[in-house]
Motif scaffolding. Structure first.
Motif, PDB file in Angstrom:
ATOM      1  N   GLU A  28      -6.769  44.263  29.447  1.00 12.63           N
ATOM      2  CA  GLU A  28      -7.294  43.535  30.613  1.00 12.63           C
ATOM      3  C   GLU A  28      -8.611  42.839  30.270  1.00 12.63           C
ATOM      4  O   GLU A  28      -8.946  41.792  30.834  1.00 12.63           O
ATOM      5  CB  GLU A  28      -7.513  44.512  31.770  1.00 12.63           C
ATOM      6  CG  GLU A  28      -6.261  45.288  32.172  1.00 12.63           C
ATOM      7  CD  GLU A  28      -6.588  46.618  32.847  1.00 12.63           C
ATOM      8  OE1 GLU A  28      -7.737  46.796  33.294  1.00 12.63           O
ATOM      9  OE2 GLU A  28      -5.696  47.482  32.899  1.00 12.63           O
ATOM     10  N   ASN A  55      -8.942  38.976  29.171  1.00 16.17           N
ATOM     11  CA  ASN A  55      -8.930  37.831  30.080  1.00 16.17           C
ATOM     12  C   ASN A  55     -10.260  37.089  30.002  1.00 16.17           C
ATOM     13  O   ASN A  55     -11.325  37.701  29.891  1.00 16.17           O
ATOM     14  CB  ASN A  55      -8.695  38.297  31.520  1.00 16.17           C
ATOM     15  CG  ASN A  55      -7.254  38.647  31.782  1.00 16.17           C
ATOM     16  OD1 ASN A  55      -6.427  37.764  31.997  1.00 16.17           O
ATOM     17  ND2 ASN A  55      -6.940  39.941  31.764  1.00 16.17           N
ATOM     18  N   GLY A  74      -8.069  34.732  34.984  1.00 18.04           N
ATOM     19  CA  GLY A  74      -6.909  35.485  34.536  1.00 18.04           C
ATOM     20  C   GLY A  74      -5.701  35.237  35.415  1.00 18.04           C
ATOM     21  O   GLY A  74      -4.572  35.119  34.926  1.00 18.04           O
ATOM     22  N   ARG A 114      -2.271  33.507  34.001  1.00 18.35           N
ATOM     23  CA  ARG A 114      -1.007  34.247  34.044  1.00 18.35           C
ATOM     24  C   ARG A 114       0.121  33.412  34.628  1.00 18.35           C
ATOM     25  O   ARG A 114       1.280  33.504  34.199  1.00 18.35           O
ATOM     26  CB  ARG A 114      -1.174  35.538  34.858  1.00 18.35           C
ATOM     27  CG  ARG A 114       0.048  36.454  34.823  1.00 18.35           C
ATOM     28  CD  ARG A 114       0.056  37.427  35.994  1.00 18.35           C
ATOM     29  NE  ARG A 114       0.185  36.731  37.258  1.00 18.35           N
ATOM     30  CZ  ARG A 114       1.343  36.324  37.769  1.00 18.35           C
ATOM     31  NH1 ARG A 114       2.477  36.537  37.116  1.00 18.35           N
ATOM     32  NH2 ARG A 114       1.375  35.697  38.925  1.00 18.35           N
ATOM     33  N   ILE A 171      -2.425  39.509  25.802  1.00 16.78           N
ATOM     34  CA  ILE A 171      -3.202  38.277  25.780  1.00 16.78           C
ATOM     35  C   ILE A 171      -3.630  37.952  24.352  1.00 16.78           C
ATOM     36  O   ILE A 171      -3.615  36.782  23.931  1.00 16.78           O
ATOM     37  CB  ILE A 171      -4.421  38.400  26.708  1.00 16.78           C
ATOM     38  CG1 ILE A 171      -3.965  38.502  28.164  1.00 16.78           C
ATOM     39  CG2 ILE A 171      -5.379  37.222  26.529  1.00 16.78           C
ATOM     40  CD1 ILE A 171      -5.078  38.804  29.142  1.00 16.78           C
ATOM     41  N   GLU A 211      -6.187  28.118  28.531  1.00 16.49           N
ATOM     42  CA  GLU A 211      -7.448  28.825  28.762  1.00 16.49           C
ATOM     43  C   GLU A 211      -8.630  27.854  28.824  1.00 16.49           C
ATOM     44  O   GLU A 211      -9.577  28.065  29.583  1.00 16.49           O
ATOM     45  CB  GLU A 211      -7.691  29.837  27.643  1.00 16.49           C
ATOM     46  CG  GLU A 211      -6.890  31.114  27.758  1.00 16.49           C
ATOM     47  CD  GLU A 211      -7.357  32.169  26.770  1.00 16.49           C
ATOM     48  OE1 GLU A 211      -7.370  33.360  27.135  1.00 16.49           O
ATOM     49  OE2 GLU A 211      -7.711  31.795  25.636  1.00 16.49           O
ATOM     50  N   PHE A 240      -2.845  41.782  33.071  1.00 14.21           N
ATOM     51  CA  PHE A 240      -3.345  40.921  34.140  1.00 14.21           C
ATOM     52  C   PHE A 240      -3.582  41.669  35.448  1.00 14.21           C
ATOM     53  O   PHE A 240      -3.900  41.047  36.457  1.00 14.21           O
ATOM     54  CB  PHE A 240      -2.383  39.749  34.361  1.00 14.21           C
ATOM     55  CG  PHE A 240      -2.259  38.859  33.166  1.00 14.21           C
ATOM     56  CD1 PHE A 240      -3.135  37.800  32.979  1.00 14.21           C
ATOM     57  CD2 PHE A 240      -1.295  39.091  32.199  1.00 14.21           C
ATOM     58  CE1 PHE A 240      -3.043  36.977  31.868  1.00 14.21           C
ATOM     59  CE2 PHE A 240      -1.189  38.278  31.081  1.00 14.21           C
ATOM     60  CZ  PHE A 240      -2.068  37.213  30.912  1.00 14.21           C
TER      61      PHE A 240
END
Length: 830
Positions: free
Chosen positions: A330, A333, A372, A376, A406, A420, A559
């Motif tokens: 996580e 992100n 994030g 996603r 990721i 991104e 995510f």
């Protein structure tokens, strides 16, 4: 479904996750070679709002950037056995029965301005019947392949042996005439494919277009705008089939899209509607779809493609109460701190592991920060499908799902890196442009706002007493013992119950009435707390709160926050047996499931039907103010008078409020012979006799039909089947295997005793014997789609038969008809 999964598995041998590159990486491209477009081509959209250069790039990305997902959407035809075909959806061939001229009415798709319907096949597009750009319109700047050079892979840029060369094109593709869909040269369309290509047969001959080895000359990519751009509620088009850019909004949502008709290209024909995949997609009301259908969690779970409003106020909520902890993958992100050097957006991440975030998905799972959540979405519409699809069996399931890391995308996908790099601009665009659409600003909107001051004052009091505790971002300060940071994760439900009890007090209601009565109450009010509400309080359909894709170890593991994954169980809830209507109980699991994020009421007048699946209220394809208000009036009555909601055709006596989605006609899961692996094609000679009675070959072509599934069967009992055990515990796996075996044994016995040429009624009788095994294997046995959210109604206080967890929230004051009418008058002003 099990057989379909086996057939797909037989079609190909897949590489291992983490080892594949996307097409851009294969072509040697880097992120700098994908500059985000800065032309202000869509300047008339979104009320003509003035945008900065960064915000312009953000809107362009939203509407035209597909990030290489044309590869995925092209391949989806194989996973749906030819039923889904975007190249046909953008076409106007006479055999299809739909075209640009009725695209809005039939499909609910937004026609891009500056295009006309084709008068015949386009020789420049390999004989396809595609929209033609108007002669008086300026060129599409995103098609400039010198400025935005396409990715040279496969046949792109190579001679095709017929005097033509396969174009390279732009990395934004060509405009298709539909907002959000872009056309790309297919890199697999080589000299052999060009010789075999027959555009007329592609449209009209099933034996030609239902071949898994058919190579189309173009692929279609999809941007986020496809599911989010729609007619502006306050500046609607005079003709919905022919809008101008000034009539379009980037944030209102695809409220009118018929996903069932789009997902099954021939659903306007009997053979299309007889495909069970159509029956499944037909449970998606217009403007809704199951966003987990690709990386399927084996739960039929359509949700609205809702409007996105007032990000500034929503981010303010995140600052106050959206505190989440992130860990592991996580943390990979991107946060605003990674791209900005100063400003208030830097406050939404506190090192090393705290985010202040809105809850984006309906179940509040997207909880790692705004960037994030945006990033996603691109994966979920096919970006880096080379890797993504290795983590699950597309659509059919039957395989253990693993997370897409990721870090893997950052290492192996240039399209991901370019995404991104661009989504911070998209976030800035929404912070500026996603402003509320008020009825008072719509043409002739004032005629619907005729309530006198006394009625409005009454409506404000009703809203304050009943609704504002969930549907206002302005509220009294909570008691000192409600520490927001201590109320996250495992302690959330206990804190929420304490909060709910406080909102039932006279003290809270008095303070709330003062806040609602203030003249600036609606200004900068998100009209939601963005909080996660336990389904044990809502009593809505369980399938959305039971979604599993964001759980630990599942596809979207990276995510969803650690805080989300540590949420406690909401307890035991009650639902109706879909075969008998009798009440049953269900113990909701912990780990994130069991909650629904509060939707905003901004623009409520323009967003009906209601509930998260658009099941409360009628549908109309008319996006005018009058059309929207007609639907609003009918839908809000069903919300506040639940007895007016649709009833089930078979179980109305046992389920007084609520409807079950059932198959509308006899259907099969159709697998055209062209999609069967060669080793499987003589299947009828190898399957046992009892099964071939149920799996007939039709016609001389040898198409495989899995069925028949009779008319009137609840769609969810088949769509929600748990094909694999979801626990690593050997005992759980053994129990699941036994349950599957029991279903197969009963299926065999029932099919052997079914009469030949059985009627739908006779087949339904056979299905009744399967109800026990089907419910045992169901990931979501609750199939009543339009129940719940009974606040302010007598239905909320009918608690006989409810669980102790459902009763724990107490009873609520019941609104009179006068109260409800006053409340409706106030809601129109939102």
């Amino acid at each position: 479904m099990l057989l379909a999964a086996l057939l797909l598995a037989a079609c190909s041998k897949q590489p291992q996750p983490g080892e594949v590159l996307d097409e851009a990486r294969h072509a040697g491209r880097d992120v700098a070679s994908f500059p985000h477009a800065g032309e202000d081509y869509f300047h008339d959209m979104d009320g003509g709002v003035a945008l900065s250069p960064e915000e312009i790039k953000g809107r362009n990305m939203w509407i035209v950037w597909s990030g290489g997902n044309d590869r995925f959407w092209n391949g989806l035809s194989q996973y749906t056995f030819g039923a889904f075909d975007l190249l046909k959806i953008i076409s106007s061939h006479p055999s299809l029965g739909y075209s640009r001229d009725n695209r809005w009415a039939y499909l609910g798709l937004v026609n891009e301005p500056c295009f006309e319907a084709p008068k015949g096949p386009d020789k420049g597009r390999r004989g396809l019947w595609l929209d033609q750009r108007g002669k008086d319109c300026a060129p599409d700047p995103f098609e400039n392949e010198q400025k935005y050079p396409g990715v040279v892979v496969g046949s792109r840029g190579k001679a095709l042996g017929d005097g033509t060369t396969q174009p390279v094109g732009s990395f934004y593709g060509y405009a298709t005439g539909i907002v959000g869909l872009r056309l790309f040269p297919n890199p697999d369309f080589d000299e052999k494919a060009a010789k075999a290509w027959d555009p007329e047969r592609y449209y009209s001959d099933p034996s030609y277009y239902n071949r898994k080895d058919l190579v189309r000359p173009y692929r279609v990519g999809m941007s986020c705008g496809f599911c989010h751009v729609g007619p502006s509620p306050v500046k609607p088009p005079a003709d919905a089939e022919h809008p101008k850019y000034e009539n379009l909004s980037s944030s209102v949502g695809a409220q009118y899209m018929w996903v069932d008709r789009m997902f099954i290209f021939n659903s306007n024909k009997p053979e299309g509607r007889a495909n069970f995949m159509y029956q499944l997609a037909h449970t998606y009301r217009p403007g809704s779809m199951d966003t987990s259908i690709i990386s399927t969690d084996s739960i039929n779970n359509p949700r609205t493609m809702n409007a996105v409003y007032d990000f500034m106020s929503r981010m303010g909520l995140a600052q106050r109460i959206g505190h989440e902890q992130i860990a592991g993958g996580e943390l990979d992100n991107r946060q605003f701190n990674d791209v900005l050097k100063e400003g208030p957006l830097l406050d939404f991440f506190v090192k090393p592991d705290k985010v202040r975030t809105p809850h984006v998905l309906k179940d509040g799972a997207d909880s790692v920060g705004l960037l994030g959540a945006l990033n996603r979405v691109y994966l979920n519409i096919g970006l880096f499908s080379e890797e993504w699809q290795l983590h699950f069996n597309t659509i059919v399931g039957g395989k253990d799902i693993t997370p897409i890391p990721i870090k893997t995308a950052q290492k192996n996908s240039v399209y991901w890196l370019a995404t991104e790099a661009g989504t911070p601009n998209t976030a800035l665009f929404f912070l500026k442009a996603a402003q509320p659409d008020h009825l008072k600003d719509a043409p002739d909107g004032d005629k619907y706002l005729a309530a006198d001051a006394a009625v409005l004052a009454h409506g404000k009091d009703v809203f304050a007493n009943t609704c504002a505790r969930c549907h206002s971002s302005k509220a009294p300060a909570p008691p000192p013992d409600m520490d927001i940071d201590k109320c996250q994760g495992p302690g959330y439900l206990a804190c929420f119950k304490k909060y709910w009890g406080w909102t039932q007090t006279d003290e809270f209601k008095a303070k709330m009435r003062e806040i609602v009565a203030a003249p600036d109450f609606l200004e900068h009010n998100y009209l939601s707390t963005d909080a996660r509400i336990p389904v044990s309080l809502l009593r809505t359909n369980l399938c959305s709160p039971l979604a599993t894709n964001a759980l630990a170890g599942n596809i979207w593991d990276n995510f969803s926050s650690h805080t989300y994954k540590s949420l406690p169980s909401v307890g035991t809830v009650t639902f109706s047996n879909p075969f008998t209507g009798d009440p049953m109980s269900y113990a909701m699991p912990a780990g994130g499931r069991g909650y629904t994020r509060v939707p905003s009421l901004i623009g409520l007048w323009s967003t009906a039907p209601f509930l998260l699946n658009n099941t409360v209220g009628p549908f109309s394809g008319d996006p005018s103010v009058d059309g929207r208000m007609k639907v609003f009036e009918a839908s809000i009555e069903q919300m506040l008078w639940p007895e007016k909601r649709d009833h089930d055709a078979e179980l109305a006596a046992k389920i007084p409020i609520g409807k079950i989605d059932r198959t509308t006609e006899r259907s099969h899961l159709l697998i055209p012979v062209g999609y069967l692996p060669e080793a499987v094609q003589p299947w009828q000679k190898k399957l046992p006799a009892w099964l071939t009675e149920w799996l007939p070959v039709v016609g001389e072509g040898g198409d495989l039909l899995l069925g028949p599934i009779p008319k009137g069967i609840p769609v969810g009992v088949l769509a929600n089947l748990k094909l694999r055990a979801e626990s690593d515990d050997p005992a759980d796996k053994a129990r699941h295997l036994k349950d599957v075996a029991d279903l197969v044994i009963k299926l065999k016995a029932d099919l052997l005793t079914a009469p030949k040429n059985a009627s739908d009624a006779e087949l339904r009788t056979q299905f009744l014997d399967l109800r026990g095994p089907l419910l045992t294997l169901s990931k979501c046995p609750d199939l009543v789609v339009n129940k719940g959210h009974y606040f302010g109604t007598a239905e909320f206080n009918k608690q006989e038969g409810l669980s102790a967890d459902e009763k724990a929230f107490g009873k609520e004051p019941e609104l009179s008809d006068e109260d409800k009418r006053a409340l409706i008058a106030f809601l129109k002003t939102f």
